[in-house]
Design a protein around this motif. Structure first.
Motif, short mmCIF file in Angstrom:
data_model
loop_
_atom_site.label_atom_id
_atom_site.label_comp_id
_atom_site.label_asym_id
_atom_site.label_seq_id
_atom_site.Cartn_x
_atom_site.Cartn_y
_atom_site.Cartn_z
N LEU A 4 0.69 -1.13 0.00
CA LEU A 4 0.03 -0.11 0.05
C LEU A 4 0.84 1.34 0.02
O LEU A 4 0.68 2.20 -0.82
CB LEU A 4 -0.83 0.01 1.35
N ILE A 5 2.02 1.14 0.93
CA ILE A 5 2.71 2.55 0.76
C ILE A 5 3.40 2.54 -0.45
O ILE A 5 3.66 3.73 -1.00
CB ILE A 5 3.97 2.18 2.12
N LEU A 6 3.88 1.55 -1.06
CA LEU A 6 4.52 1.68 -2.19
C LEU A 6 3.49 2.08 -3.36
O LEU A 6 4.14 2.82 -4.12
CB LEU A 6 5.01 0.17 -3.03
N SER A 7 2.28 1.78 -3.30
CA SER A 7 1.35 2.25 -4.11
C SER A 7 1.11 3.71 -3.94
O SER A 7 1.02 4.53 -5.05
CB SER A 7 -0.23 1.54 -3.82
N TYR A 39 6.84 14.64 -5.26
CA TYR A 39 7.99 13.91 -4.92
C TYR A 39 8.29 13.82 -3.69
O TYR A 39 9.08 12.51 -3.31
CB TYR A 39 8.93 14.64 -5.72
N SER A 40 8.06 14.59 -2.67
CA SER A 40 8.31 14.40 -1.43
C SER A 40 7.69 13.11 -0.69
O SER A 40 8.34 12.30 0.06
CB SER A 40 8.10 15.73 -0.32
N ILE A 41 6.50 13.19 -0.81
CA ILE A 41 5.40 11.89 -0.64
C ILE A 41 6.04 10.78 -1.19
O ILE A 41 6.30 9.85 -0.51
CB ILE A 41 4.00 12.23 -0.61
N SER A 42 6.32 10.71 -2.38
CA SER A 42 6.87 9.46 -3.00
C SER A 42 8.09 8.93 -2.58
O SER A 42 8.29 7.88 -2.27
CB SER A 42 6.90 9.89 -4.71
N PHE A 43 9.31 9.61 -2.34
CA PHE A 43 10.32 9.42 -1.81
C PHE A 43 10.41 8.93 -0.53
O PHE A 43 11.01 8.07 0.04
CB PHE A 43 11.53 10.46 -2.18
N TYR A 44 9.37 9.69 0.50
CA TYR A 44 9.59 9.15 1.75
C TYR A 44 8.86 7.68 1.74
O TYR A 44 9.29 6.85 2.33
CB TYR A 44 8.55 10.04 2.48
N THR A 49 9.38 1.59 2.20
CA THR A 49 9.07 0.15 1.71
C THR A 49 10.60 -0.38 1.38
O THR A 49 10.52 -1.53 1.72
CB THR A 49 8.62 0.39 0.08
N LEU A 50 11.63 0.45 1.22
CA LEU A 50 12.90 -0.35 1.28
C LEU A 50 13.25 -1.11 2.59
O LEU A 50 14.24 -1.71 2.49
CB LEU A 50 13.93 0.80 0.98
N LYS A 51 12.68 -0.77 3.61
CA LYS A 51 12.86 -1.58 5.00
C LYS A 51 12.73 -2.83 4.88
O LYS A 51 13.14 -3.71 5.56
CB LYS A 51 12.18 -0.69 6.25
N VAL A 52 11.65 -3.17 3.86
CA VAL A 52 11.26 -4.59 3.92
C VAL A 52 11.35 -5.43 2.60
O VAL A 52 11.70 -6.30 2.33
CB VAL A 52 9.67 -4.71 4.37
N PRO A 54 13.16 -5.61 -1.31
CA PRO A 54 14.45 -5.47 -1.60
C PRO A 54 14.32 -4.36 -2.43
O PRO A 54 13.47 -4.11 -3.57
CB PRO A 54 14.73 -6.51 -2.45
N VAL A 55 15.56 -3.52 -2.61
CA VAL A 55 15.53 -2.29 -3.50
C VAL A 55 15.44 -2.48 -4.96
O VAL A 55 14.60 -1.73 -5.61
CB VAL A 55 16.84 -1.71 -3.36
N GLY A 56 15.69 -3.64 -5.54
CA GLY A 56 15.61 -3.92 -7.10
C GLY A 56 14.27 -4.03 -7.39
O GLY A 56 13.54 -3.78 -8.45
N VAL A 57 13.67 -4.70 -6.57
CA VAL A 57 11.94 -5.33 -6.66
C VAL A 57 11.17 -3.92 -6.61
O VAL A 57 10.33 -3.56 -7.15
CB VAL A 57 11.61 -6.17 -5.77
N THR A 58 11.77 -3.18 -5.49
CA THR A 58 10.87 -2.01 -5.18
C THR A 58 11.10 -0.96 -6.28
O THR A 58 10.20 -0.27 -6.98
CB THR A 58 11.47 -1.15 -3.74
N TYR A 59 12.33 -0.64 -6.92
CA TYR A 59 12.42 0.42 -7.94
C TYR A 59 11.78 -0.18 -9.22
O TYR A 59 11.47 0.61 -9.96
CB TYR A 59 13.99 0.66 -7.99
N ALA A 60 11.84 -1.34 -9.48
CA ALA A 60 11.45 -1.98 -10.60
C ALA A 60 9.92 -1.81 -10.70
O ALA A 60 9.47 -1.35 -11.84
CB ALA A 60 11.52 -3.55 -10.72
#
Length: 109
Positions: A4-7, A39-44, A49-52, A54-60
């Protein structure tokens, strides 16, 4: 909850990127504020999400879904054409994100 946070991160990024064109080089106040806040909300949210995840999956997912939604927003809001090459490219991005998530060893299962 992380999805949800990634969305939220993706939606905020799409709003910010769409407003970037409307800001006309940061000469219009409201669209410029949307860019900064979006962008502030998005990057925050992305950082959370990167705490849980993986960065590759999150960024993809963030960038892939973002590209698709920004392309659709450009078509809808600004009348930008989506030709066959654009549609094929977007489809390949979606397929790449799906392959990464379904078959990649770094994905969260």
């Amino acid at each position: 909850m992380n999805w949800l946070i990634l969305s939220i991160a993706i939606i905020a990024e799409v709003i910010a990127t769409s407003a970037l064109k409307a800001s006309e080089g940061f000469t219009r106040l409201l669209p410029s504020l949307l860019v900064a806040v979006g962008y502030s909300i998005s990057f925050y949210c992305l950082s959370l999400t990167l705490k849980v995840i993986p960065v590759g999956v999150t960024y993809a997912i963030w960038s892939g879904v973002g590209v698709v939604l920004v392309s659709l927003a450009g078509w809808y809001l600004y009348g930008q054409a989506l030709d066959l090459a654009s549609v094929i490219g977007i489809a390949l991005i979606v397929c790449g994100v799906m392959v990464l998530n379904l078959f990649g060893k770094m994905s969260v299962h």
